[in-house]
Design a protein around this motif. Structure first.
Motif, PDB file in Angstrom:
ATOM      1  N   LYS A  65      45.908  69.190  -4.060  1.00 43.39           N
ATOM      2  CA  LYS A  65      44.714  68.647  -3.404  1.00 43.39           C
ATOM      3  C   LYS A  65      43.499  68.746  -4.320  1.00 43.39           C
ATOM      4  O   LYS A  65      42.692  67.804  -4.403  1.00 43.39           O
ATOM      5  CB  LYS A  65      44.469  69.352  -2.076  1.00 43.39           C
ATOM      6  CG  LYS A  65      45.498  68.973  -1.006  1.00 43.39           C
ATOM      7  CD  LYS A  65      45.128  69.495   0.364  1.00 43.39           C
ATOM      8  CE  LYS A  65      46.108  69.006   1.424  1.00 43.39           C
ATOM      9  NZ  LYS A  65      45.772  69.487   2.784  1.00 43.39           N
ATOM     10  N   SER A  66      43.361  69.859  -5.029  1.00 47.87           N
ATOM     11  CA  SER A  66      42.234  69.967  -5.960  1.00 47.87           C
ATOM     12  C   SER A  66      42.418  69.025  -7.146  1.00 47.87           C
ATOM     13  O   SER A  66      41.444  68.533  -7.720  1.00 47.87           O
ATOM     14  CB  SER A  66      42.058  71.421  -6.431  1.00 47.87           C
ATOM     15  OG  SER A  66      43.204  71.877  -7.129  1.00 47.87           O
ATOM     16  N   PHE A  67      43.677  68.735  -7.503  1.00 51.82           N
ATOM     17  CA  PHE A  67      43.935  67.802  -8.591  1.00 51.82           C
ATOM     18  C   PHE A  67      43.500  66.395  -8.190  1.00 51.82           C
ATOM     19  O   PHE A  67      42.878  65.669  -8.986  1.00 51.82           O
ATOM     20  CB  PHE A  67      45.424  67.813  -8.956  1.00 51.82           C
ATOM     21  CG  PHE A  67      45.804  66.834 -10.035  1.00 51.82           C
ATOM     22  CD1 PHE A  67      45.295  66.945 -11.316  1.00 51.82           C
ATOM     23  CD2 PHE A  67      46.665  65.780  -9.761  1.00 51.82           C
ATOM     24  CE1 PHE A  67      45.637  66.035 -12.311  1.00 51.82           C
ATOM     25  CE2 PHE A  67      47.026  64.873 -10.743  1.00 51.82           C
ATOM     26  CZ  PHE A  67      46.506  64.998 -12.021  1.00 51.82           C
ATOM     27  N   MET A  68      43.820  65.975  -6.973  1.00 52.19           N
ATOM     28  CA  MET A  68      43.397  64.657  -6.511  1.00 52.19           C
ATOM     29  C   MET A  68      41.874  64.571  -6.456  1.00 52.19           C
ATOM     30  O   MET A  68      41.287  63.544  -6.820  1.00 52.19           O
ATOM     31  CB  MET A  68      44.022  64.345  -5.149  1.00 52.19           C
ATOM     32  CG  MET A  68      45.519  64.053  -5.241  1.00 52.19           C
ATOM     33  SD  MET A  68      46.234  63.336  -3.726  1.00 52.19           S
ATOM     34  CE  MET A  68      46.213  64.761  -2.635  1.00 52.19           C
ATOM     35  N   ALA A  69      41.220  65.644  -6.029  1.00 53.79           N
ATOM     36  CA  ALA A  69      39.751  65.662  -6.006  1.00 53.79           C
ATOM     37  C   ALA A  69      39.186  65.580  -7.423  1.00 53.79           C
ATOM     38  O   ALA A  69      38.185  64.887  -7.668  1.00 53.79           O
ATOM     39  CB  ALA A  69      39.264  66.931  -5.309  1.00 53.79           C
ATOM     40  N   LYS A  85      39.374  62.055  -8.673  1.00 50.61           N
ATOM     41  CA  LYS A  85      38.369  61.195  -8.042  1.00 50.61           C
ATOM     42  C   LYS A  85      36.991  61.379  -8.673  1.00 50.61           C
ATOM     43  O   LYS A  85      36.204  60.434  -8.758  1.00 50.61           O
ATOM     44  CB  LYS A  85      38.308  61.483  -6.540  1.00 50.61           C
ATOM     45  CG  LYS A  85      39.478  60.899  -5.754  1.00 50.61           C
ATOM     46  CD  LYS A  85      39.327  61.111  -4.263  1.00 50.61           C
ATOM     47  CE  LYS A  85      40.483  60.463  -3.505  1.00 50.61           C
ATOM     48  NZ  LYS A  85      40.367  60.668  -2.033  1.00 50.61           N
ATOM     49  N   THR A  86      36.689  62.585  -9.113  1.00 56.54           N
ATOM     50  CA  THR A  86      35.383  62.837  -9.728  1.00 56.54           C
ATOM     51  C   THR A  86      35.377  62.518 -11.220  1.00 56.54           C
ATOM     52  O   THR A  86      34.319  62.591 -11.858  1.00 56.54           O
ATOM     53  CB  THR A  86      34.951  64.309  -9.515  1.00 56.54           C
ATOM     54  OG1 THR A  86      35.964  65.177 -10.036  1.00 56.54           O
ATOM     55  CG2 THR A  86      34.750  64.592  -8.031  1.00 56.54           C
ATOM     56  N   ASN A  87      36.551  62.190 -11.773  1.00 56.78           N
ATOM     57  CA  ASN A  87      36.653  61.834 -13.195  1.00 56.78           C
ATOM     58  C   ASN A  87      37.441  60.534 -13.353  1.00 56.78           C
ATOM     59  O   ASN A  87      38.465  60.497 -14.045  1.00 56.78           O
ATOM     60  CB  ASN A  87      37.336  62.955 -13.984  1.00 56.78           C
ATOM     61  CG  ASN A  87      36.506  64.215 -14.057  1.00 56.78           C
ATOM     62  OD1 ASN A  87      35.615  64.338 -14.891  1.00 56.78           O
ATOM     63  ND2 ASN A  87      36.797  65.154 -13.158  1.00 56.78           N
ATOM     64  N   PRO A  88      36.990  59.457 -12.711  1.00 58.19           N
ATOM     65  CA  PRO A  88      37.776  58.218 -12.748  1.00 58.19           C
ATOM     66  C   PRO A  88      37.918  57.660 -14.162  1.00 58.19           C
ATOM     67  O   PRO A  88      36.932  57.545 -14.904  1.00 58.19           O
ATOM     68  CB  PRO A  88      36.960  57.267 -11.863  1.00 58.19           C
ATOM     69  CG  PRO A  88      35.563  57.816 -11.896  1.00 58.19           C
ATOM     70  CD  PRO A  88      35.717  59.299 -11.993  1.00 58.19           C
ATOM     71  N   ALA A 145      46.308  57.353  -2.948  1.00 57.25           N
ATOM     72  CA  ALA A 145      45.223  58.351  -3.001  1.00 57.25           C
ATOM     73  C   ALA A 145      43.886  57.722  -3.358  1.00 57.25           C
ATOM     74  O   ALA A 145      42.855  58.409  -3.301  1.00 57.25           O
ATOM     75  CB  ALA A 145      45.573  59.432  -4.023  1.00 57.25           C
ATOM     76  N   GLY A 146      43.875  56.436  -3.723  1.00 60.80           N
ATOM     77  CA  GLY A 146      42.624  55.782  -4.090  1.00 60.80           C
ATOM     78  C   GLY A 146      42.053  56.322  -5.386  1.00 60.80           C
ATOM     79  O   GLY A 146      40.843  56.566  -5.494  1.00 60.80           O
ATOM     80  N   LEU A 147      42.921  56.485  -6.405  1.00 66.11           N
ATOM     81  CA  LEU A 147      42.517  57.095  -7.678  1.00 66.11           C
ATOM     82  C   LEU A 147      42.614  56.092  -8.813  1.00 66.11           C
ATOM     83  O   LEU A 147      43.252  55.046  -8.693  1.00 66.11           O
ATOM     84  CB  LEU A 147      43.418  58.292  -8.004  1.00 66.11           C
ATOM     85  CG  LEU A 147      43.555  59.366  -6.929  1.00 66.11           C
ATOM     86  CD1 LEU A 147      44.647  60.348  -7.306  1.00 66.11           C
ATOM     87  CD2 LEU A 147      42.227  60.089  -6.732  1.00 66.11           C
TER      88      LEU A 147
END
Length: 333
Positions: free
Chosen positions: A151-155, A158-161, A186-188
């Protein structure tokens, strides 16, 4: 002298002549009989490079298979075009049971969606013989990345597209599709780096040249050694080897399933009796503890069954992966 007319052959004589003619034709034409097959070595063409999951599965099954058939089973790697090179070689081979293909199901269920034109039709030119294993895909990262759970990896993504990259064995490969499925659900956004095989992608991940990958099991020893970090399993259920590692479905990506089924195929027209014998012996090999252990080592699970079972799975995979390929605009190399 006027020649004496030749008497017409009697019905019994005509039947005898016909029987002799048919016997002569049978002697001249090549034939494969289940009671005499196999009488020479069997070649298994693996349509991916050495070291990958297909190669390891072929080698795991080959030893017990040659012991059961009492003939050598020779492995030959012919990678290229996401499995098409080796697939075509088998599709064009004699349908006599002496040339088989070991492939991921992607060549049948994915490639027809990737390539506008193929030199053969996997669905028509090959017949399924036996599934070998369901190979799970594992989301692994380089340990130097800050996130320690999925979960922290997906976040973090998202903050480093666009700042992170992931590797795969090539465009349209099963790990590539898993990576695109991950980004879609995941919308990444992350950069995809295609390689010529799973082993080169793993080497660059270990070297820190890429940031993560969906590994088809060949990097699990590196996970155990602490050289890679395992965050999640891209399968409907957890891995028996890593029961504490969640699935991506559990992490919020509902229905995520990127498992790949690997198995054996033969040229279309291979005698059904030969296909049945091969299916029986491959299923027996999959039940052996030593083979189960080798399959487990790459994160896989034996998948015994009938050729029809194998074909049904391929059809279902074709439908769902075809939809993903169209959605993501995935193209072949």
């Amino acid at each position: 002298m006027t020649p004496r007319p030749t008497a017409a052959p009697s019905p019994s004589h005509r039947r005898l002549l016909l029987a002799l003619a048919l016997a002569g034709t049978a002697l001249c034409a090549p034939a494969v009989h289940a009671d005499t097959w196999p009488s020479k070595p069997i070649k298994v063409i693996v349509n991916f490079p050495a070291g990958g999951a297909a190669d390891q599965l072929a080698r795991a099954v080959s030893q017990p298979l040659q012991e059961a058939l009492k003939q050598p089973v020779v492995i030959e790697n012919r990678g290229g075009a996401n499995g098409n090179v080796g697939g075509e070689a088998v599709a064009r081979a004699a349908a006599d049971g002496y040339t088989l293909l070991m492939s991921s199901g992607g060549m049948v269920s994915v490639n027809p969606h990737l390539y506008a034109r193929m030199s053969f039709d996997p669905a028509k030119d090959l017949v399924p013989v036996a599934a070998a294993a369901r190979v799970l895909v594992f989301l692994v990262t380089r340990p130097s990345l800050p996130p320690t759970d999925v979960k922290s990896f997906m976040a973090y993504l998202k903050t480093n597209p666009g700042k992170l990259s992931y590797g795969s064995p090539g465009n349209g490969s099963s790990p590539h599709l898993a990576g695109e499925m991950f980004k879609s659900q995941a919308g990444l956004f992350a950069l995809h780096v295609p390689y010529r095989g799973a082993a080169p992608a793993l080497q660059d991940l270990l070297a820190g040249q890429i940031d993560y990958a969906f590994d088809p099991g060949i990097g699990l020893n590196q996970v155990r050694a602490g050289k890679l970090r395992l965050l999640a399993v891209g399968s409907p259920h957890r891995s028996s080897q890593f029961p504490d590692v969640p699935t991506l479905d559990e992490a919020g990506l509902r229905g995520f399933d990127a498992d790949t089924v690997f198995g054996f195929y033969a040229p279309a027209g291979t005698p059904p009796e030969v296909v049945a014998q091969l299916n029986t012996q491959i299923n027996r090999a999959l039940a052996l503890p030593a083979v189960k252990e080798r399959i487990a080592a790459i994160g896989g699970e034996p998948l015994p069954g009938t050729p029809a079972d194998f074909q049904r799975r391929a059809a279902a995979d074709s439908q769902r992966f075809g939809a993903l390929i169209r959605e993501r605009g995935i193209k072949a190399d």
